[in-house]
Design a protein around this motif. Structure first.
Motif, PDB file in Angstrom:
ATOM      1  N   UNK A   8      48.694  65.092  31.671  1.00 55.48           N
ATOM      2  CA  UNK A   8      50.061  65.594  31.749  1.00 55.48           C
ATOM      3  C   UNK A   8      50.069  67.035  32.159  1.00 55.48           C
ATOM      4  N   UNK A   9      49.560  67.949  31.388  1.00 51.88           N
ATOM      5  CA  UNK A   9      49.632  69.111  31.514  1.00 51.88           C
ATOM      6  C   UNK A   9      48.693  69.783  32.638  1.00 51.88           C
ATOM      7  N   UNK A  10      48.145  69.023  33.078  1.00 53.28           N
ATOM      8  CA  UNK A  10      46.818  69.555  34.163  1.00 53.28           C
ATOM      9  C   UNK A  10      47.402  69.159  35.520  1.00 53.28           C
ATOM     10  N   UNK A  11      48.652  68.009  35.606  1.00 47.13           N
ATOM     11  CA  UNK A  11      48.745  67.692  36.879  1.00 47.13           C
ATOM     12  C   UNK A  11      50.289  68.009  37.357  1.00 47.13           C
ATOM     13  N   UNK A  12      50.202  67.849  38.837  1.00 50.44           N
ATOM     14  CA  UNK A  12      51.565  68.195  39.277  1.00 50.44           C
ATOM     15  C   UNK A  12      52.300  66.634  39.388  1.00 50.44           C
ATOM     16  N   UNK A  13      53.557  66.470  39.527  1.00 48.38           N
ATOM     17  CA  UNK A  13      54.063  65.076  39.695  1.00 48.38           C
ATOM     18  C   UNK A  13      53.374  64.153  40.826  1.00 48.38           C
ATOM     19  N   UNK A  14      52.937  64.894  42.030  1.00 53.76           N
ATOM     20  CA  UNK A  14      52.187  64.131  43.020  1.00 53.76           C
ATOM     21  C   UNK A  14      51.073  63.477  42.749  1.00 53.76           C
ATOM     22  N   UNK A  15      50.257  64.356  41.736  1.00 53.70           N
ATOM     23  CA  UNK A  15      48.783  63.636  41.079  1.00 53.70           C
ATOM     24  C   UNK A  15      49.492  62.351  40.286  1.00 53.70           C
ATOM     25  N   UNK A  16      50.275  62.657  39.361  1.00 51.14           N
ATOM     26  CA  UNK A  16      50.440  61.693  38.458  1.00 51.14           C
ATOM     27  C   UNK A  16      50.930  60.452  39.170  1.00 51.14           C
ATOM     28  N   UNK A  76      44.315  65.117  44.393  1.00 52.62           N
ATOM     29  CA  UNK A  76      44.519  63.803  44.233  1.00 52.62           C
ATOM     30  C   UNK A  76      43.013  63.144  44.269  1.00 52.62           C
ATOM     31  N   UNK A  77      42.445  63.460  45.289  1.00 51.14           N
ATOM     32  CA  UNK A  77      41.209  62.823  45.360  1.00 51.14           C
ATOM     33  C   UNK A  77      40.192  62.977  44.372  1.00 51.14           C
ATOM     34  N   UNK A  78      40.229  64.455  43.884  1.00 44.41           N
ATOM     35  CA  UNK A  78      39.302  64.629  42.593  1.00 44.41           C
ATOM     36  C   UNK A  78      39.757  64.151  41.208  1.00 44.41           C
ATOM     37  N   UNK A  79      40.956  64.226  41.073  1.00 37.06           N
ATOM     38  CA  UNK A  79      41.386  63.504  39.695  1.00 37.06           C
ATOM     39  C   UNK A  79      41.323  62.070  39.617  1.00 37.06           C
ATOM     40  N   UNK A  80      41.488  61.179  40.991  1.00 38.62           N
ATOM     41  CA  UNK A  80      41.266  59.945  40.837  1.00 38.62           C
ATOM     42  C   UNK A  80      39.771  59.495  40.818  1.00 38.62           C
ATOM     43  N   UNK A  81      38.864  60.304  41.421  1.00 37.67           N
ATOM     44  CA  UNK A  81      37.563  59.908  41.612  1.00 37.67           C
ATOM     45  C   UNK A  81      36.999  60.346  39.896  1.00 37.67           C
ATOM     46  N   UNK A  82      37.225  61.520  39.280  1.00 37.03           N
ATOM     47  CA  UNK A  82      37.009  61.727  38.027  1.00 37.03           C
ATOM     48  C   UNK A  82      37.235  60.657  37.086  1.00 37.03           C
ATOM     49  N   UNK A  83      38.749  60.194  37.155  1.00 33.77           N
ATOM     50  CA  UNK A  83      39.292  59.278  36.286  1.00 33.77           C
ATOM     51  C   UNK A  83      38.362  58.047  36.426  1.00 33.77           C
TER      52      UNK A  83
END
Length: 409
Positions: free
Chosen positions: A69-77, A144-151
């Motif tokens: 939560x503290x490392x992401x914008x609403x768009x990325x959430x 978004x690409x980065x966070x999804x691929x990492x998750x």
């Protein structure tokens, strides 16, 4: 000679102003329920634009780990939650698959605007020591690409496409091509935006295309005699896309449809005597899909909401299909224009239209402007078998994109 492998959609995840989750958003869309209202997340009274399609019902803490939560914008959430839902809908467990065969291709034009605004306010209001280290990437349009691929441990080809509203279609098409080539076996693709914040709104106003009517029922009327601009929105969709052979081999629970054809073009500079590129994009997409114009059952319009641009789109459709020859719909009148998220959401909606044999309505628009030879589906859904849908998107600066999705089998 073996037939080329198709790219099929097996999962959908949606976060939109009129619904959180695929079925909730789809039900709201068929019911004509709008998510456009007076902006409520900040006071818009000092701004010329006062309405927007906000995502208000989304609770990030209910869907994502606390550490994100503290490392992401609403768009990325929104994007992370939609990716989770698309994978679950498809029955895909990334940990059980070849990580290098899994890719993420998203689109964004704005990036994490609200996160960036918040950290800049800390910078000038308190001092640099209070600026989050996550500002280094949370604002970035590729996040978004980065966070999804990492998750999800998806280590295959991953990228971001930046062509504003057209981006969601371009990303889906690129994913499909990588699947057909065998570069990937599975991909998550889509687009998200969330730039309804003071800084984000100020960045959008100079284009001169936003409607300044404070009545949310009158603020976005594409193809209408009173069309006077569009409403900004936030949200989008993620699609789980697989090679058809892979999906069938694993016994995918559902296949919403296949990505059959795509083309993108670019308009000439203003004042040029060369024609706009939308009609050409449509023809090229039809050619790649090997589909005749008369086989298209519905067009999901770009629907800019600006009279001259609406007329140009209607003329392009008449040029390719004939006057009023194909049903046209613009369900984005219930969400606003979501930029890169808008075309991804339209693609998801087109696939649901194929699944349920119904064309969703265009709400708000009442009287089609004179001279527009367009069969616009108004106010109520239209029952019709849909085997082939055309999704259109135009991005600021001259981008055009056309995507063909078809029933599988």
């Amino acid at each position: 000679m073996t037939a080329p492998v198709s790219a099929v959609v097996t999962g959908i995840g949606i976060v939109a102003p009129n619904g959180i989750g695929t079925e909730e958003c789809w039900a709201a869309t068929l019911a004509g329920k709008s998510g456009i209202d007076v902006i409520s997340r900040f006071d818009p009274q000092s701004y010329p634009v006062k309405t927007g399609g906000e995502v208000l019902a989304f609770d990030a803490s209910a869907h994502l780990p606390k550490r994100l939560l503290p490392q992401t914008d609403r768009m990325t959430q929104h994007a992370l939650a939609a990716a989770d839902w698309a994978l679950k809908d498809a029955g895909l467990v990334p940990e059980e698959l070849d990580e290098f065969g899994l890719g993420v291709l998203t689109a964004s034009g704005s990036g994490g605007f609200e996160f960036g605004q918040r950290e800049l306010q800390k910078l000038w209001g308190i001092g640099p020591e209070r600026v989050s280290a996550y500002q280094s990437f949370a604002w970035f349009y590729a996040v978004n690409t980065g966070q999804i691929s990492i998750r999800h441990g998806m280590r295959g080809h991953s990228s971001v496409l930046v062509s504003e509203q057209a981006g969601g279609l371009d990303a889906a098409a690129h994913a499909a091509r990588l699947l057909r080539k065998g570069t990937l076996s599975t991909a998550l693709t889509g687009g998200f935006e969330a730039s309804i914040c003071p800084w984000g709104l100020v960045a959008q106003i100079p284009n001169g295309f936003l409607n300044e009517d404070a009545d949310p029922h009158r603020a976005y009327l594409p193809f209408d005699v009173d069309a006077a601009g569009y409403v900004p929105g936030e949200g989008g969709a993620i699609l789980a896309v697989e090679r058809e052979d892979t999906a069938l081999e694993r016994g995918a629970a559902a296949i919403y449809g296949k990505i059959a054809g795509h083309a993108s073009t670019f308009d000439p500079r203003p004042g040029s005597d060369r024609p706009a590129g939308l009609a050409r994009a449509i023809r090229l997409a039809l050619r790649e899909a090997q589909v005749n114009p008369e086989a298209v059952d519905v067009v999901f319009a770009d629907a800019f909401g600006v009279s001259a641009l609406d007329r140009a789109e209607a003329e392009a459709l008449a040029e390719v299909f004939g006057p009023s020859a194909v049903p046209v719909t613009a369900p984005k009148t219930m969400t606003g224009r979501l930029y890169a998220g808008g075309s991804a959401l339209d693609t998801a909606t087109a696939l649901l239209s194929i699944r349920d044999s119904v064309i969703p309505p265009t709400v708000g628009t009442g009287v089609v402007a004179p001279g527009l030879a367009i069969d616009l589906v108004l106010q109520q859904p239209r029952e019709a078998r849909v085997d082939t849908a055309l999704v259109l998107a135009r991005g600021a600066g001259g981008f055009n994109s056309a995507l063909i999705v078809q029933r599988h089998g």
